[in-house]
Design a protein around this motif. Sequence first.
Motif, short mmCIF file in Angstrom:
data_model
loop_
_atom_site.label_atom_id
_atom_site.label_comp_id
_atom_site.label_asym_id
_atom_site.label_seq_id
_atom_site.Cartn_x
_atom_site.Cartn_y
_atom_site.Cartn_z
N ASP A 16 -24.29 66.80 119.67
CA ASP A 16 -23.66 66.28 118.45
C ASP A 16 -22.24 66.83 118.35
O ASP A 16 -21.76 67.58 119.21
N GLU A 17 -21.55 66.48 117.27
CA GLU A 17 -20.15 66.84 117.07
C GLU A 17 -19.95 68.29 116.64
O GLU A 17 -18.81 68.75 116.51
N MET A 18 -21.05 69.01 116.37
CA MET A 18 -20.93 70.43 116.04
C MET A 18 -20.96 71.30 117.31
O MET A 18 -20.96 72.53 117.22
N GLY A 19 -21.02 70.66 118.45
CA GLY A 19 -20.99 71.41 119.71
C GLY A 19 -22.35 71.62 120.33
O GLY A 19 -22.45 72.25 121.40
N VAL A 71 -24.69 65.60 111.28
CA VAL A 71 -23.37 65.17 111.75
C VAL A 71 -23.61 64.10 112.81
O VAL A 71 -24.70 64.01 113.38
N PRO A 72 -22.61 63.25 113.08
CA PRO A 72 -22.80 62.24 114.12
C PRO A 72 -23.14 62.87 115.46
O PRO A 72 -22.61 63.93 115.82
N GLY A 73 -24.00 62.22 116.19
CA GLY A 73 -24.40 62.74 117.49
C GLY A 73 -25.34 61.76 118.18
O GLY A 73 -25.40 60.58 117.83
N ASN A 74 -26.06 62.27 119.15
CA ASN A 74 -27.02 61.42 119.86
C ASN A 74 -28.10 62.29 120.47
O ASN A 74 -27.92 63.49 120.71
#
Length: 290
Positions: A91-94, A126-129
């Motif tokens: 995800d966008e948090m790393g 948060v956005p991610g996959n």
Amino acid sequence: MPFDVRRFDIYRKVPKDLTQPTYTGAFISILCCFFILFLFLSELTGFIATEIVNELYVDDPDKDSGGKIEVSLNISLPNLHCDLVGLDIQDEMGRHEVGHIDNSMKIPLNQGDGCRFEGEFTINKVPGNFHVSTHSATAQPQSPDMTHNIHKLAFGEKLQVQNVQGAFNALGGANRLSSNPLASHDYILKIVPTVYEDLSGKQRFSYQYTVANKEYVAYSHTGRIIPAIWFRYDLSPITVKYTERRQPFYRFVTTICAIVGGTFTVAGIIDSCIFTASEAWKKIQIGKMS
């Protein structure tokens, strides 16, 4: 002269010998009682039953979750061995986790040639996959077959409420067994926070989602890219709230009083009109005879 409280009686009683029963009045009275009983039972049913009211607002309803969302995934890959199947999360948090194994299970299918993956894990808000792939395998297969069947993909608590019809498992039953075996699959998810509040005020937090998908064979300058099943998600700022409500008791009593009083009043007017018309007709007939 002593004070007589009976002078305040607005329901003055008429002596019985001054009243006149009629067949019409009896018929109307019986109909009136049945009509009142029918309306009373209808209102009682409505009072006992609960209604679901929904509303939309902008907020994060589950602030105590620590910024996490629980995910439940159940997917079958009938032509891919369990040793090759893995779950990756980023995800966008790393966060970048390859081969997630906690709270997951792989069940062999088709005499070991296929695999059913069942797992429960958490994602950040948060956005991610997350994706099912062979990236975590020790040795990559030459031609992995990513045809699959999704049994379940759900977020948050499980809601089983009769009057709430939502897309809590929108991908449940998705069948891609006839697709290109070498193709990747992208599922684009828009997750909508959902709150259900019962009569006691207890809240349950779940998530609905909409989905769009595409299928493609990816290439790079080095050749064909290993296919995977991608679930790319983003969160909606809009929260849907379902609230259980029941009709207040005072409104139920008010409605019953209106039913009883209104029915008797209208029935009395009808009976009075019929009786007056009947008496007038009798006088006309007597006048003709004389």
